[in-house]
Scaffold this active site. Structure first.
Site, mmCIF file in Angstrom:
data_model
loop_
_atom_site.group_PDB
_atom_site.id
_atom_site.type_symbol
_atom_site.label_atom_id
_atom_site.label_comp_id
_atom_site.label_asym_id
_atom_site.label_seq_id
_atom_site.Cartn_x
_atom_site.Cartn_y
_atom_site.Cartn_z
ATOM 1 C CG ASP A 1 -1.812 -1.078 1.307
ATOM 2 O OD1 ASP A 1 -2.222 -1.706 0.304
ATOM 3 O OD2 ASP A 1 -2.363 -1.531 2.147
HETATM 4 N N1 URA Z 1 -1.275 -5.786 3.938
HETATM 5 C C1 URA Z 1 -1.820 -4.461 4.077
HETATM 6 O O1 URA Z 1 -2.674 -4.187 4.714
HETATM 7 N N2 URA Z 1 -1.128 -3.493 3.289
HETATM 8 C C2 URA Z 1 0.153 -4.031 2.775
HETATM 9 O O2 URA Z 1 0.891 -2.808 1.893
HETATM 10 C C3 URA Z 1 0.787 -5.284 2.740
HETATM 11 C C4 URA Z 1 -0.018 -6.232 3.226
#
Ligand code: URA
Length: 234
Positions: free
Chosen positions: A101
């Site tokens: 993310d």
């Molecule tokens: N899980 C999440 O919620 N975000 C990420 O970036 C990676 C795994």
């Protein structure tokens, strides 16, 4: 792909010319003269015809310590992408093996080798399902003592109508933990914590399989993977 097909398709030779070039020993693959028209070549074979390079394409693999604020995408009209941090190298054919993310930091792997990255991340790949992805997690609230058990049993995700595979939670202190998961579902870690009434405030990926984030890399820095880091997956 067969060498004769590759030459017709990519080098624009007629089939007759290709067969002649092969029999006249004018074609080299990875430095070796090849006369056999069915010889198999890949996107990473170095192919020369009459001394002229037709394909020079080497597989490349990098790890980046992704800072917050960068998208795991190759292009985006609004936000800067992780690829823009790989300065001084050709990024045109690179893709991301396992997105993070925008706010998540840590280990991001980039490569131009689709076959390799699919083994690491493809949800249906049996191999990928066994590869641990390790995250350091900070939460808004103290982690309840039942969380590790809930994660080990699997958390039901209504949107996908699926239960996450057993995950291991190591509680480091009240609001910090290390979570190991074996999938890469959309916002998986955040949704797992949300399902137990908590909220992730900081997320950092430390490891994917045998590839650990190099501790010498500062946020925003990258390096090529070593042969050991590439080969374990094969
Ligand atoms: N899980 C999440 O919620 N975000 C990420 O970036 C990676 C795994």
């Amino acid at each position: 792909m067969q060498l004769d097909r590759f030459l017709c398709k990519h080098a624009d030779y007629s089939r007759k010319t290709v067969l002649q070039l092969l029999s006249q020993q004018q074609v080299k693959v990875d430095g070796q003269t090849i006369q056999h028209r069915e010889f198999l070549v890949t996107q990473f074979s170095h192919i020369e015809v009459q001394g002229k390079t037709i394909q020079r394409h080497t597989a490349r693999y990098y790890m980046l310590n992704k800072p917050a604020g960068f998208l795991s995408a190759t292009t985006d009209p609004v936000h800067p992408t992780a690829l823009t941090l790989l300065t001084g190298i050709d990024t045109s054919d690179l893709h991301i093996a396992g997105r993070l993310d925008r706010a998540t930091t840590g280990l991001l792997i980039l490569t131009n080798d689709g076959k390799w990255s699919r083994q690491l991340t493809e949800p249906k790949s049996v191999k990928a399902q066994k590869i641990p992805k390790v995250y350091f997690v900070e939460t808004a609230y103290a982690i309840s003592p039942t969380t590790a058990q809930r994660f080990a049993e699997g958390i039901y995700f209504k949107t996908e109508d699926t239960t996450t595979s057993p995950a291991q939670l190591e509680i480091i202190c009240k609001k910090t933990s290390r979570l190991t998961i074996y999938e890469g579902r959309y916002h998986q870690v955040k949704r797992m914590f949300a399902a137990v009434g908590n909220r992730v405030v900081n997320l950092h990926r430390e490891k994917m399989g045998k590839i650990s984030l190099d501790p010498t890399l500062k946020l925003g820095e990258f390096r090529a993977l070593t042969l050991n880091e590439i080969d374990w997956i094969l």
